[in-house]
Design a protein around this motif. Structure first.
Motif, PDB file in Angstrom:
ATOM      1  N   SER A 137      -4.150  -1.406 -10.537  1.00  0.00           N
ATOM      2  CA  SER A 137      -3.348  -1.316  -9.318  1.00  0.00           C
ATOM      3  C   SER A 137      -3.639   0.039  -8.690  1.00  0.00           C
ATOM      4  O   SER A 137      -4.390   0.849  -9.266  1.00  0.00           O
ATOM      5  CB  SER A 137      -1.852  -1.450  -9.624  1.00  0.00           C
ATOM      6  OG  SER A 137      -1.389  -0.253 -10.232  1.00  0.00           O
ATOM      7  N   LYS A 138      -2.988   0.300  -7.563  1.00  0.00           N
ATOM      8  CA  LYS A 138      -3.221   1.577  -6.878  1.00  0.00           C
ATOM      9  C   LYS A 138      -2.838   2.780  -7.746  1.00  0.00           C
ATOM     10  O   LYS A 138      -3.280   3.888  -7.483  1.00  0.00           O
ATOM     11  CB  LYS A 138      -2.485   1.609  -5.537  1.00  0.00           C
ATOM     12  CG  LYS A 138      -0.991   1.404  -5.591  1.00  0.00           C
ATOM     13  CD  LYS A 138      -0.471   1.335  -4.155  1.00  0.00           C
ATOM     14  CE  LYS A 138       0.932   0.801  -4.034  1.00  0.00           C
ATOM     15  NZ  LYS A 138       1.976   1.609  -4.651  1.00  0.00           N
ATOM     16  N   ARG A 139      -2.056   2.534  -8.780  1.00  0.00           N
ATOM     17  CA  ARG A 139      -1.673   3.645  -9.681  1.00  0.00           C
ATOM     18  C   ARG A 139      -2.880   4.344 -10.300  1.00  0.00           C
ATOM     19  O   ARG A 139      -2.798   5.488 -10.721  1.00  0.00           O
ATOM     20  CB  ARG A 139      -0.823   3.106 -10.841  1.00  0.00           C
ATOM     21  CG  ARG A 139       0.631   2.916 -10.541  1.00  0.00           C
ATOM     22  CD  ARG A 139       1.317   2.142 -11.677  1.00  0.00           C
ATOM     23  NE  ARG A 139       1.280   2.814 -12.974  1.00  0.00           N
ATOM     24  CZ  ARG A 139       1.513   2.213 -14.145  1.00  0.00           C
ATOM     25  NH1 ARG A 139       1.795   0.927 -14.185  1.00  0.00           N
ATOM     26  NH2 ARG A 139       1.480   2.891 -15.273  1.00  0.00           N
ATOM     27  N   TYR A 179       0.845  -1.205   0.000  1.00  0.00           N
ATOM     28  CA  TYR A 179       0.000   0.000   0.000  1.00  0.00           C
ATOM     29  C   TYR A 179       0.872   1.243   0.000  1.00  0.00           C
ATOM     30  O   TYR A 179       2.076   1.176   0.292  1.00  0.00           O
ATOM     31  CB  TYR A 179      -0.916   0.018   1.246  1.00  0.00           C
ATOM     32  CG  TYR A 179      -0.153   0.106   2.542  1.00  0.00           C
ATOM     33  CD1 TYR A 179       0.362  -1.040   3.148  1.00  0.00           C
ATOM     34  CD2 TYR A 179       0.095   1.341   3.153  1.00  0.00           C
ATOM     35  CE1 TYR A 179       1.097  -0.967   4.323  1.00  0.00           C
ATOM     36  CE2 TYR A 179       0.819   1.414   4.338  1.00  0.00           C
ATOM     37  CZ  TYR A 179       1.312   0.266   4.909  1.00  0.00           C
ATOM     38  OH  TYR A 179       2.042   0.340   6.071  1.00  0.00           O
ATOM     39  N   SER A 180       0.232   2.384  -0.296  1.00  0.00           N
ATOM     40  CA  SER A 180       0.875   3.693  -0.129  1.00  0.00           C
ATOM     41  C   SER A 180      -0.009   4.545   0.762  1.00  0.00           C
ATOM     42  O   SER A 180      -1.229   4.353   0.794  1.00  0.00           O
ATOM     43  CB  SER A 180       1.013   4.414  -1.475  1.00  0.00           C
ATOM     44  OG  SER A 180       1.783   3.666  -2.366  1.00  0.00           O
ATOM     45  N   LEU A 232      -9.932   1.636  -3.239  1.00  0.00           N
ATOM     46  CA  LEU A 232      -9.695   0.267  -3.731  1.00  0.00           C
ATOM     47  C   LEU A 232      -9.821   0.233  -5.248  1.00  0.00           C
ATOM     48  O   LEU A 232     -10.877   0.580  -5.811  1.00  0.00           O
ATOM     49  CB  LEU A 232     -10.706  -0.699  -3.104  1.00  0.00           C
ATOM     50  CG  LEU A 232     -10.834  -0.657  -1.571  1.00  0.00           C
ATOM     51  CD1 LEU A 232     -11.840  -1.728  -1.108  1.00  0.00           C
ATOM     52  CD2 LEU A 232      -9.488  -0.833  -0.884  1.00  0.00           C
ATOM     53  N   HIS A 233      -8.773  -0.227  -5.901  1.00  0.00           N
ATOM     54  CA  HIS A 233      -8.728  -0.183  -7.372  1.00  0.00           C
ATOM     55  C   HIS A 233      -9.546  -1.307  -8.001  1.00  0.00           C
ATOM     56  O   HIS A 233     -10.033  -2.220  -7.333  1.00  0.00           O
ATOM     57  CB  HIS A 233      -7.265  -0.264  -7.851  1.00  0.00           C
ATOM     58  CG  HIS A 233      -6.589  -1.560  -7.524  1.00  0.00           C
ATOM     59  ND1 HIS A 233      -6.821  -2.721  -8.229  1.00  0.00           N
ATOM     60  CD2 HIS A 233      -5.700  -1.893  -6.561  1.00  0.00           C
ATOM     61  CE1 HIS A 233      -6.092  -3.693  -7.719  1.00  0.00           C
ATOM     62  NE2 HIS A 233      -5.402  -3.227  -6.690  1.00  0.00           N
ATOM     63  N   TRP A 241      -5.337   5.619  -9.063  1.00  0.00           N
ATOM     64  CA  TRP A 241      -5.896   6.692  -8.242  1.00  0.00           C
ATOM     65  C   TRP A 241      -4.998   7.917  -8.181  1.00  0.00           C
ATOM     66  O   TRP A 241      -5.233   8.793  -7.340  1.00  0.00           O
ATOM     67  CB  TRP A 241      -6.114   6.191  -6.819  1.00  0.00           C
ATOM     68  CG  TRP A 241      -7.116   5.088  -6.643  1.00  0.00           C
ATOM     69  CD1 TRP A 241      -6.869   3.811  -6.241  1.00  0.00           C
ATOM     70  CD2 TRP A 241      -8.544   5.168  -6.823  1.00  0.00           C
ATOM     71  NE1 TRP A 241      -8.043   3.096  -6.166  1.00  0.00           N
ATOM     72  CE2 TRP A 241      -9.085   3.905  -6.515  1.00  0.00           C
ATOM     73  CE3 TRP A 241      -9.418   6.196  -7.219  1.00  0.00           C
ATOM     74  CZ2 TRP A 241     -10.464   3.642  -6.589  1.00  0.00           C
ATOM     75  CZ3 TRP A 241     -10.774   5.924  -7.290  1.00  0.00           C
ATOM     76  CH2 TRP A 241     -11.279   4.662  -6.982  1.00  0.00           C
ATOM     77  N   THR A 294      -3.914   3.750  -0.288  1.00  0.00           N
ATOM     78  CA  THR A 294      -4.236   3.015  -1.523  1.00  0.00           C
ATOM     79  C   THR A 294      -3.518   1.672  -1.510  1.00  0.00           C
ATOM     80  O   THR A 294      -2.310   1.602  -1.761  1.00  0.00           O
ATOM     81  CB  THR A 294      -3.812   3.816  -2.776  1.00  0.00           C
ATOM     82  OG1 THR A 294      -2.485   4.278  -2.611  1.00  0.00           O
ATOM     83  CG2 THR A 294      -4.738   4.976  -3.039  1.00  0.00           C
ATOM     84  N   PRO A 295      -4.237   0.588  -1.224  1.00  0.00           N
ATOM     85  CA  PRO A 295      -3.617  -0.739  -1.322  1.00  0.00           C
ATOM     86  C   PRO A 295      -3.622  -1.251  -2.753  1.00  0.00           C
ATOM     87  O   PRO A 295      -4.427  -0.822  -3.582  1.00  0.00           O
ATOM     88  CB  PRO A 295      -4.523  -1.610  -0.452  1.00  0.00           C
ATOM     89  CG  PRO A 295      -5.831  -0.896  -0.346  1.00  0.00           C
ATOM     90  CD  PRO A 295      -5.598   0.559  -0.667  1.00  0.00           C
ATOM     91  N   ASP A 296      -2.702  -2.166  -3.031  1.00  0.00           N
ATOM     92  CA  ASP A 296      -2.838  -3.057  -4.186  1.00  0.00           C
ATOM     93  C   ASP A 296      -3.616  -4.260  -3.674  1.00  0.00           C
ATOM     94  O   ASP A 296      -3.206  -4.893  -2.691  1.00  0.00           O
ATOM     95  CB  ASP A 296      -1.460  -3.548  -4.660  1.00  0.00           C
ATOM     96  CG  ASP A 296      -0.725  -2.513  -5.506  1.00  0.00           C
ATOM     97  OD1 ASP A 296      -1.395  -1.686  -6.160  1.00  0.00           O
ATOM     98  OD2 ASP A 296       0.524  -2.549  -5.517  1.00  0.00           O
TER      99      ASP A 296
END
Ligand code: MLT
Length: 265
Positions: free
Chosen positions: A29-31, A9-10, A23-24, A33, A49-51
């Motif tokens: 992926s979280k990218r 996550y970030s 949640l993507h 967002w 933001t998790p993957d």
């Protein structure tokens, strides 16, 4: 409770800010967002933001990524970060996970944003298609899914006028691990029909849908918005399925307006 995995996550934004988890969707992926993360963090939100499992840098267990397992992963991440309550937003498959988590742990979800997603389960036909696609991905790789999904993610106009965005979306899908894609397909095929439970979701809710979304179209968004007692629906103009990337300003503005009353911690 299913076994949860530790998600990559970030986190952006001030450590004391109110928390929102994004949640993507599949197979992203979280990218996806990045626009919303920057804007909401600048507003003072702590944005996590998790993957999701099988995607990005997260583990890829060799078992179907059911919505129950994915919700357990996100709850474990919230526990690890010491987050008792948070706003939860999910795009498409991330929306299925968000619905599952909100139904299992309603007291933890202060607000629920459901973006280009739906509450119903797959039809028998859609489920059979997912199984066939999973076999195809095992045989020929993730390009099978990337090729099929790109025209649904962005409108034809956007793909023509912003080829760099189309390339970015395709690149994100091509980076999805093969096992993760297969297990997510199997997990989505097994997801429950949440329509009978929507009335239990009493937290403030926002439903967004791209005006040209053919994957999770407006009528599916209306079912969500009508089913939850405190929900409002907004349609994002000139967007296909991936509205947070195709019309980032419009999606971010809608989120910001809705989040304002939720911003006191
Ligand atoms: C997604 O965008 O996450 C998927 O297209 C959802 C789905 O296939 O049901």
């Amino acid at each position: 409770m299913p076994d949860a995995v530790d998600l990559a996550y970030s986190i952006e934004g001030p450590s004391t800010g109110p928390v929102i988890l994004l949640l993507h969707g599949f197979p992203l992926s979280k990218r996806m967002w990045r626009h919303q993360v920057k804007a909401l963090a600048a507003d003072g939100w702590r944005v996590v933001t998790p993957d999701l499992r099988g995607h990005g840098a997260s583990p890829r267990p060799d078992e179907s990524a059911t919505m129950q397992r994915q919700a357990a992963d996100v709850r474990r991440l919230a526990d690890t970060l010491g987050l008792d309550a948070f706003v939860l937003a999910g795009f498409s498959m991330g929306g299925y996970v968000a619905l599952q988590l909100a139904l299992e742990s309603p007291a933890r979800v202060r607000g629920l944003a459901l973006i280009d997603t739906r509450a119903d389960a797959d039809t028998d036909e859609a489920r059979a298609r997912r199984y066939a696609t999973a076999e195809d991905v095992k045989a020929r790789g993730v390009a099978v899914v990337a090729d099929a999904m790109l025209p649904k993610m962005l409108t034809e106009r956007t793909r023509g006028q912003r080829p760099e965005l189309a390339d970015e979306v395709r690149d994100m899908m091509m980076r999805a691990p093969q096992t993760g894609v297969v297990q997510a397909l199997l997990g989505m095929a097994a997801r429950p029909d949440q329509r009978p439970h929507l009335a239990k979701l009493q937290m403030p809710a926002l439903v967004l849908v791209g005006s040209e979304d053919a994957v999770t179209p407006r009528d599916a968004a209306e079912v969500l918005a009508k089913g939850m007692p405190d929900a409002r629906l907004e349609v994002i103009p000139d967007a296909a399925h991936l509205s947070p990337m195709e019309q980032p300003e419009a999606v971010t503005s809608a989120l910001r307006r809705w989040l304002k009353p939720l911003s006191s911690v």
